[in-house]
Structure formats: C-alpha cells, structure tokens
Design an enzyme around this catalytic site. Structure first.
Site, PDB file in Angstrom:
ATOM      1  NE  ARG A 172      -3.716  -2.364   0.157  1.00 22.58           N
ATOM      2  CZ  ARG A 172      -3.403  -3.553  -0.369  1.00 22.58           C
ATOM      3  NH1 ARG A 172      -2.267  -3.690  -1.037  1.00 22.58           N
ATOM      4  NH2 ARG A 172      -4.200  -4.574  -0.234  1.00 22.58           N
ATOM      5  CB  SER A 244      -9.394  -1.247   3.791  1.00 26.15           C
ATOM      6  OG  SER A 244     -10.031  -2.421   3.370  1.00 26.15           O
ATOM      7  CD  GLU A 340      -5.529   0.663   2.874  1.00 28.02           C
ATOM      8  OE1 GLU A 340      -5.938   1.076   1.777  1.00 28.02           O
ATOM      9  OE2 GLU A 340      -5.576  -0.532   3.200  1.00 28.02           O
TER      10      GLU A 340
END
Length: 344
Positions: A172, A244, A340
């Site tokens: 990520r 998420s 995130e």
C-alpha cells in the site's frame, strides 16, 4: 490516453462543492477547482499551481478525508481512454488513462480477454490513483501487473516515464506517497497482463467460493470477487466510506509468535521477508469496535476495517474515531495501525 486538442481549453479555477466527489460523503468545498480532461491542459495546470500554496490532485475521491474547506488548488483528473498497445508472446500490454474508473477498466480487460486483473475487481477509485496506493486484493497487487506509467511533473512542467523500480512499490505504498502533495499528476498507466493466464486463488474466500471449483475462468473470478466484496463492504453511493481505512500491520516473526501465544485466534499471513501481516479488521473486531460509533462516524457492522459516515460526519469525526480505534488496538496488542486514506 486522451488526445491532446490543437487548442487546450483554458483552465479557470472555480469554487466547487466536493461533497459528492469523495466517497466518504464529507461536506467539503474547494476554494479553487479545475477539471483536467485533456493532456494539453497540463502546462496550464503547472502555471496555475505555481500561483497557489498547494495542489490537491483528486481522482475518484475514494481514498481521501477532506476538510470542510480545501485550500489551494484542486485538480480533478478526468482523462479517458483504454487501449491495447500490443500483444506479446507472454503478455498483453494494456494502457489506461488516469481518469478511467479502476473497476470499469478491470471489467473492460476481462471482457476483451486481457486477463490478470480480475482479483482487483470492484476496488473504488481511478486508474491514476491505483499506483499511488499500490492497490491490492485477494492475492494480487498492482505491482504484480505493472509495466510503466506516464506522469506530469507539475514543478518541472514536463512528462516523466516511470518504471516499477522508479515507483518503489511496497505494501500500500509507492514513491508518490513520499513526495510533496501535488508534485505529480499521473496521466496514463500501462499494465503487463500475463499470457498464458493462470488463476490466483490463494485467498480462503476464493477457495471457498462455490463458483470457483475446478479450473475457473477469469470471468468467474471477477464475478466471485464482486459478489464477495458486495457482501462484505458497503456501497459508497448508499453509505459514505473510504473502503479499508487501515493498513494490515506488518510485524516480526517474534512479535507474531508472542501475540499468537496470548491470542490463539490471531489472524496472520507470512510475508516473503519473514515477517507477518496481521489482519487489522480482526484486531479492531476483537477490541469491540465493529458496529460501534462515535457520533456521526461509525465502524461498519460487517467489516471492522471500514469506517462509515452515518450522516453529517466531518473529517474531525472520522479522525476522532480512527484515533480511538488506534488507541484500543495499541493498548491491547501493542500494534500500531496506520490509516490508508490521505488526510487533506
């Protein structure tokens, strides 16, 4: 990629309501916003950016937490186009413009028989945002299929071609997350899709799915992933969310062993470097946060990784909830959760 017109439309910044342009559904207004739908506008964007304190490049708005007023200049990327560049012996080389929706692009690839992205179906956002986040799901990361990209260096006012090594992909993560905001506008992304194609069915959800027995097709995996995601995750058009909200934390083998001894149900996945990825959703759920709320911000009742706007939430509400969850997980497990989304 969008064709450059002979005379690019003038970029005239205007105040714009961004409430419908971020999937969390946060009430937000840009003081100055332009829409980039032609690559010929890029030099003008550089000139405009030089006159503002900051530039926010906005794609699908699926990975941002926006304040009530966004300062500086906002550039919405709306570049369109998908094309097969060439068919090689071992791969299809496919290019998509940055403003294409990611899921729409995946669906088009599956339709055309350019297989390899089906595990990444139904991820919200745009093609241009995908390398920034190095999106991933169900055993496949963008980096696994990445070839190269074209970006516009806003400060230098020029195009730059970037390889996978240049992008410095990690979990990520990418080089773009470590550059000043607004430095780059990703223009087009090229992916290398393998021939012959082989299914990736490493995730338990896919292994258990009744439609994927035997030798499933890419279309069957695409449809299964869509079905699984829709069952687990809320539709942003109905309930504001950014997918998420936390990364799955990576811990050492020793830390994982100590945690597993105390918590036998610990969900973890071994990593190539010897560490372990812990399931952030499981940690949050075990701390009792699934389905709970703080004011207008809440945790989804079916997926603890997803924070939702229950109606009228602000960025401050979302971030207060995130901090409370981070504190609970850190106190119980000694593990730090990292958000995130980009907090503007």
């Amino acid at each position: 990629m969008s064709n450059s017109s002979a005379t690019a439309p003038v970029l005239t910044p205007e105040a714009r309501d961004l409430s419908a342009l971020n999937t969390l559904g946060l009430a937000s207004t840009a003081q100055a916003c332009v829409t980039l739908d032609d690559v010929a506008q890029l030099p003008a964007l550089s000139a405009l950016a030089a006159r503002h304190d900051r530039l926010l490049v906005l794609g699908g708005g699926s990975n941002v937490v926006l304040p009530e007023t966004v300062p500086g200049l906002v550039a919405r990327v709306a570049l369109r186009g998908v094309r097969l560049l060439r068919a090689e012996a071992d791969a299809w080389l496919v290019e998509a413009a940055a403003g294409e929706t990611w899921h729409g692009f995946v669906a088009e690839c599956v339709k055309q028989g350019w297989d390899g992205l089906e595990n990444l179906a139904l991820i919200p956002g745009t093609v241009g945002a995908a390398p920034v986040q190095n999106i991933g799901a169900y055993g496949v990361e963008l980096a696994d299929r990445f070839d190269s990209l074209t970006a516009w260096d806003v400060l230098a006012g020029r195009y730059v071609e970037m390889s996978a090594a240049d992008c410095r992909f990690a979990y990520r993560d990418s080089v773009f997350k470590h550059q000043p905001p607004g430095r780059w506008v990703i223009v087009a992304v090229r992916l290398r899709l393998p021939r012959p194609w082989r299914p990736v069915l490493s995730y338990p959800d896919l292994q258990r799915h009744p439609g994927l027995a035997g030798e499933p097709s890419a279309r069957a995996i695409f449809e299964a992933v869509c079905e699984i995601r829709r069952a687990k995750l809320p539709d942003p058009a109905v309930t504001g969310n950014a997918g998420s909200f936390f990364k799955n934390p990576i811990v050492s083998a020793a830390q994982r062993e100590a945690l597993a001894a105390r918590y036998p149900g610990l969900v973890s996945y071994p990593q190539p470097d010897g560490g372990y990825k812990l399931a952030a959703g499981w940690l949050i759920d075990q701390c009792g946060w699934k389905g709970r709320a703080l004011g207008a911000a809440g945790v989804h009742d079916r997926q603890a990784l997803v924070l939702v706007n229950r109606g009228g939430a602000t960025a401050a509400d979302i971030l207060a909830l995130a901090r409370a969850i981070q504190g609970a997980v850190a106190e119980r497990y000694g593990v730090a959760l990292e958000p995130e989304p980009v907090v503007v």
